[in-house]
Design a protein around this motif. Sequence first.
Motif, PDB file in Angstrom:
ATOM      1  N   LEU A 158       0.820  -1.211   0.000  1.00 28.37           N
ATOM      2  CA  LEU A 158       0.000   0.000   0.000  1.00 28.37           C
ATOM      3  C   LEU A 158       0.855   1.262   0.000  1.00 28.37           C
ATOM      4  O   LEU A 158       0.409   2.316  -0.453  1.00 28.37           O
ATOM      5  CB  LEU A 158      -0.939   0.012   1.210  1.00 28.37           C
ATOM      6  N   LYS A 159       2.074   1.164   0.516  1.00 32.13           N
ATOM      7  CA  LYS A 159       2.951   2.338   0.514  1.00 32.13           C
ATOM      8  C   LYS A 159       3.265   2.797  -0.903  1.00 32.13           C
ATOM      9  O   LYS A 159       3.554   3.972  -1.134  1.00 32.13           O
ATOM     10  CB  LYS A 159       4.253   2.034   1.258  1.00 32.13           C
ATOM     11  N   SER A 160       3.216   1.858  -1.839  1.00 33.01           N
ATOM     12  CA  SER A 160       3.507   2.223  -3.226  1.00 33.01           C
ATOM     13  C   SER A 160       2.371   3.029  -3.844  1.00 33.01           C
ATOM     14  O   SER A 160       2.538   3.653  -4.890  1.00 33.01           O
ATOM     15  CB  SER A 160       3.760   0.963  -4.059  1.00 33.01           C
ATOM     16  N   GLN A 161       1.192   3.011  -3.200  1.00 34.34           N
ATOM     17  CA  GLN A 161       0.058   3.796  -3.682  1.00 34.34           C
ATOM     18  C   GLN A 161       0.075   5.150  -2.982  1.00 34.34           C
ATOM     19  O   GLN A 161      -0.401   5.288  -1.869  1.00 34.34           O
ATOM     20  CB  GLN A 161      -1.259   3.069  -3.396  1.00 34.34           C
ATOM     21  N   LYS A 162       0.633   6.143  -3.628  1.00 36.09           N
ATOM     22  CA  LYS A 162       0.831   7.442  -2.991  1.00 36.09           C
ATOM     23  C   LYS A 162      -0.196   8.472  -3.450  1.00 36.09           C
ATOM     24  O   LYS A 162       0.075   9.669  -3.473  1.00 36.09           O
ATOM     25  CB  LYS A 162       2.242   7.944  -3.275  1.00 36.09           C
ATOM     26  N   THR A 163      -1.384   8.004  -3.801  1.00 38.29           N
ATOM     27  CA  THR A 163      -2.396   8.930  -4.298  1.00 38.29           C
ATOM     28  C   THR A 163      -2.849   9.914  -3.227  1.00 38.29           C
ATOM     29  O   THR A 163      -3.437  10.944  -3.547  1.00 38.29           O
ATOM     30  CB  THR A 163      -3.621   8.153  -4.816  1.00 38.29           C
ATOM     31  N   SER A 164      -2.603   9.601  -1.952  1.00 37.60           N
ATOM     32  CA  SER A 164      -2.995  10.503  -0.864  1.00 37.60           C
ATOM     33  C   SER A 164      -1.786  11.113  -0.168  1.00 37.60           C
ATOM     34  O   SER A 164      -1.902  11.650   0.927  1.00 37.60           O
ATOM     35  CB  SER A 164      -3.856   9.742   0.160  1.00 37.60           C
ATOM     36  N   ASP A 165      -0.638  11.007  -0.794  1.00 41.67           N
ATOM     37  CA  ASP A 165       0.604  11.554  -0.251  1.00 41.67           C
ATOM     38  C   ASP A 165       0.794  12.963  -0.800  1.00 41.67           C
ATOM     39  O   ASP A 165       1.050  13.146  -1.993  1.00 41.67           O
ATOM     40  CB  ASP A 165       1.769  10.647  -0.660  1.00 41.67           C
ATOM     41  N   GLU A 170       2.163  16.347  -7.181  1.00 40.08           N
ATOM     42  CA  GLU A 170       2.338  16.652  -8.602  1.00 40.08           C
ATOM     43  C   GLU A 170       2.134  15.399  -9.449  1.00 40.08           C
ATOM     44  O   GLU A 170       1.446  15.420 -10.477  1.00 40.08           O
ATOM     45  CB  GLU A 170       3.726  17.233  -8.862  1.00 40.08           C
ATOM     46  N   VAL A 171       2.736  14.282  -9.010  1.00 41.59           N
ATOM     47  CA  VAL A 171       2.575  13.020  -9.732  1.00 41.59           C
ATOM     48  C   VAL A 171       1.103  12.612  -9.760  1.00 41.59           C
ATOM     49  O   VAL A 171       0.579  12.163 -10.790  1.00 41.59           O
ATOM     50  CB  VAL A 171       3.421  11.911  -9.069  1.00 41.59           C
ATOM     51  N   THR A 172       0.427  12.786  -8.624  1.00 42.29           N
ATOM     52  CA  THR A 172      -0.977  12.384  -8.516  1.00 42.29           C
ATOM     53  C   THR A 172      -1.863  13.165  -9.475  1.00 42.29           C
ATOM     54  O   THR A 172      -2.686  12.589 -10.194  1.00 42.29           O
ATOM     55  CB  THR A 172      -1.481  12.577  -7.072  1.00 42.29           C
ATOM     56  N   ILE A 173      -1.701  14.483  -9.520  1.00 42.16           N
ATOM     57  CA  ILE A 173      -2.592  15.268 -10.382  1.00 42.16           C
ATOM     58  C   ILE A 173      -2.246  15.083 -11.856  1.00 42.16           C
ATOM     59  O   ILE A 173      -3.128  15.124 -12.716  1.00 42.16           O
ATOM     60  CB  ILE A 173      -2.603  16.764  -9.995  1.00 42.16           C
ATOM     61  N   ARG A 174      -0.968  14.859 -12.158  1.00 43.40           N
ATOM     62  CA  ARG A 174      -0.612  14.613 -13.560  1.00 43.40           C
ATOM     63  C   ARG A 174      -1.198  13.288 -14.034  1.00 43.40           C
ATOM     64  O   ARG A 174      -1.688  13.181 -15.158  1.00 43.40           O
ATOM     65  CB  ARG A 174       0.906  14.623 -13.736  1.00 43.40           C
ATOM     66  N   GLU A 175      -1.141  12.277 -13.169  1.00 42.69           N
ATOM     67  CA  GLU A 175      -1.722  10.990 -13.547  1.00 42.69           C
ATOM     68  C   GLU A 175      -3.233  11.099 -13.675  1.00 42.69           C
ATOM     69  O   GLU A 175      -3.840  10.509 -14.571  1.00 42.69           O
ATOM     70  CB  GLU A 175      -1.354   9.925 -12.514  1.00 42.69           C
ATOM     71  N   ALA A 176      -3.852  11.870 -12.774  1.00 46.12           N
ATOM     72  CA  ALA A 176      -5.308  12.019 -12.800  1.00 46.12           C
ATOM     73  C   ALA A 176      -5.781  12.724 -14.065  1.00 46.12           C
ATOM     74  O   ALA A 176      -6.786  12.335 -14.673  1.00 46.12           O
ATOM     75  CB  ALA A 176      -5.779  12.781 -11.564  1.00 46.12           C
ATOM     76  N   MET A 177      -5.068  13.763 -14.495  1.00 43.02           N
ATOM     77  CA  MET A 177      -5.527  14.574 -15.622  1.00 43.02           C
ATOM     78  C   MET A 177      -4.908  14.191 -16.959  1.00 43.02           C
ATOM     79  O   MET A 177      -5.546  14.305 -18.006  1.00 43.02           O
ATOM     80  CB  MET A 177      -5.235  16.052 -15.339  1.00 43.02           C
ATOM     81  N   PHE A 178      -3.660  13.742 -16.952  1.00 47.00           N
ATOM     82  CA  PHE A 178      -2.966  13.510 -18.216  1.00 47.00           C
ATOM     83  C   PHE A 178      -2.610  12.048 -18.450  1.00 47.00           C
ATOM     84  O   PHE A 178      -2.062  11.703 -19.500  1.00 47.00           O
ATOM     85  CB  PHE A 178      -1.686  14.354 -18.268  1.00 47.00           C
ATOM     86  N   LEU A 199      -3.416  23.708 -18.174  1.00 44.17           N
ATOM     87  CA  LEU A 199      -2.134  23.426 -18.826  1.00 44.17           C
ATOM     88  C   LEU A 199      -1.082  24.456 -18.425  1.00 44.17           C
ATOM     89  O   LEU A 199       0.072  24.110 -18.144  1.00 44.17           O
ATOM     90  CB  LEU A 199      -2.311  23.412 -20.348  1.00 44.17           C
ATOM     91  N   VAL A 200      -1.484  25.715 -18.388  1.00 42.81           N
ATOM     92  CA  VAL A 200      -0.548  26.770 -17.992  1.00 42.81           C
ATOM     93  C   VAL A 200      -0.159  26.611 -16.522  1.00 42.81           C
ATOM     94  O   VAL A 200       1.016  26.737 -16.151  1.00 42.81           O
ATOM     95  CB  VAL A 200      -1.176  28.160 -18.236  1.00 42.81           C
ATOM     96  N   ALA A 201      -1.158  26.314 -15.677  1.00 44.13           N
ATOM     97  CA  ALA A 201      -0.917  26.236 -14.230  1.00 44.13           C
ATOM     98  C   ALA A 201      -0.089  25.023 -13.830  1.00 44.13           C
ATOM     99  O   ALA A 201       0.483  24.992 -12.731  1.00 44.13           O
ATOM    100  CB  ALA A 201      -2.246  26.216 -13.480  1.00 44.13           C
ATOM    101  N   THR A 202      -0.002  24.027 -14.714  1.00 39.86           N
ATOM    102  CA  THR A 202       0.773  22.818 -14.389  1.00 39.86           C
ATOM    103  C   THR A 202       2.058  22.712 -15.202  1.00 39.86           C
ATOM    104  O   THR A 202       2.697  21.660 -15.216  1.00 39.86           O
ATOM    105  CB  THR A 202      -0.080  21.554 -14.626  1.00 39.86           C
ATOM    106  N   ASP A 203       2.453  23.781 -15.856  1.00 37.27           N
ATOM    107  CA  ASP A 203       3.671  23.751 -16.672  1.00 37.27           C
ATOM    108  C   ASP A 203       4.589  24.916 -16.299  1.00 37.27           C
ATOM    109  O   ASP A 203       4.663  25.910 -17.018  1.00 37.27           O
ATOM    110  CB  ASP A 203       3.308  23.805 -18.153  1.00 37.27           C
ATOM    111  N   PRO A 204       5.327  24.771 -15.193  1.00 38.04           N
ATOM    112  CA  PRO A 204       5.320  23.647 -14.245  1.00 38.04           C
ATOM    113  C   PRO A 204       4.296  23.888 -13.138  1.00 38.04           C
ATOM    114  O   PRO A 204       3.680  24.952 -13.078  1.00 38.04           O
ATOM    115  CB  PRO A 204       6.743  23.689 -13.685  1.00 38.04           C
ATOM    116  N   VAL A 205       4.153  22.896 -12.244  1.00 33.31           N
ATOM    117  CA  VAL A 205       3.303  23.109 -11.073  1.00 33.31           C
ATOM    118  C   VAL A 205       4.048  24.027 -10.112  1.00 33.31           C
ATOM    119  O   VAL A 205       5.283  24.131 -10.163  1.00 33.31           O
ATOM    120  CB  VAL A 205       2.948  21.788 -10.360  1.00 33.31           C
ATOM    121  N   PRO A 206       3.320  24.704  -9.226  1.00 35.36           N
ATOM    122  CA  PRO A 206       3.992  25.571  -8.248  1.00 35.36           C
ATOM    123  C   PRO A 206       4.920  24.765  -7.342  1.00 35.36           C
ATOM    124  O   PRO A 206       4.654  23.598  -7.048  1.00 35.36           O
ATOM    125  CB  PRO A 206       2.829  26.166  -7.446  1.00 35.36           C
TER     126      PRO A 206
END
Length: 343
Positions: A158-165, A170-178, A199-206
């Motif tokens: 379960l540690k490998s599932q970092k969707t709530s980390d 950044e990894v989570t939202i990129r996977e969710a949207m792209f 696209l503008v707000a995530t290139d790059p993320v803050p």
Amino acid sequence: MVTRLASMKDIRALFRDKPDVTRGQIDALFEKHGLSSSRSIKRLETNFTNQIFLVKTRAHGQVILKTQFRRSLGFSLKTEFVATRALRGAASVPVSESLVYDGDGEPFAFECLLIPCESGKSGLSYYLDASRAQRLQLGSLLGRTVAHIHSQQCPGELKSQKTSDLASWEVTIREAMFGDGVLASSMAATLPKLWSRLLVATDPVPEVRVQGSNVFLWGEAGLHNVLVENGNSLRISNVHDFQSAGWGTAAHDLRQAEGEYVARPSSEYFEPGYVDAFRSSYNAIIEKPLMELSPVEKKVLSIVANLRMISFFWDCGRLLHPRTPEFLSAAVSDLEHLHGVAG
């Protein structure tokens, strides 16, 4: 590609559209795992991801059959099985002692769990009929239970599932949207202005620094997922529903448990002091004092929640939920705000 938002009619159809589950299939599954055939079968609950049945067997008592026929990132019966198995050694977290997981495609083409039928009353049902003192006591018991879950060792699977980390947001939202090209093209076609802003707000993320450490998350914390008994004293007798369990920021569980409608001032079931009772009990058990999220971290948490909500309905129904513009607009606005803070 989808070029329109779903209607509520589409959402209702999603709830209705579920695979048939026959008695013959259930008996075949039970035989496969060494259980006797069914005497009777009763459907307890159904939604657009799960069907739950109470099966009275000929020789093994009552068994709950839980099926999941639609999946999304970080949401599965395999996760529930792994989390429940890991929590069995914690006397302070009463979970089912024996679960059987089946995900090999026979006799069902989807995941199944066989769960012993536990005694007790739904925590939420108990709460609705309880006195003020009993409601606050139940809030305290829930806070203690969540704290004990957070204090357990999280299994590596379960540690490998970092969707709530939050540190991996950044990894989570990129996977969710792209991560799904069809979803991305559908969003671009349906909500072009908001999508361009994303696209503008995530290139790059803050650049955001996240404080604190992760815990073993329940994922579905709340009164609706506990059973209670009130003999000599009130106690939580069973904790269940770990389909979204994982490794992440404690605030995910706390926000959910404290945000139930029993804790909302606008709800007819609101009980003043419930959240205080929950949090006080939680803080008394947890080893490391919980650091309150900063305003920036709260925005990150909201961004993740809103974008994952979009991807959840897409994964489960291949549709854009009617509230997708609301979810996306909130996430984009928060991302733009974080750029301003970071700048």
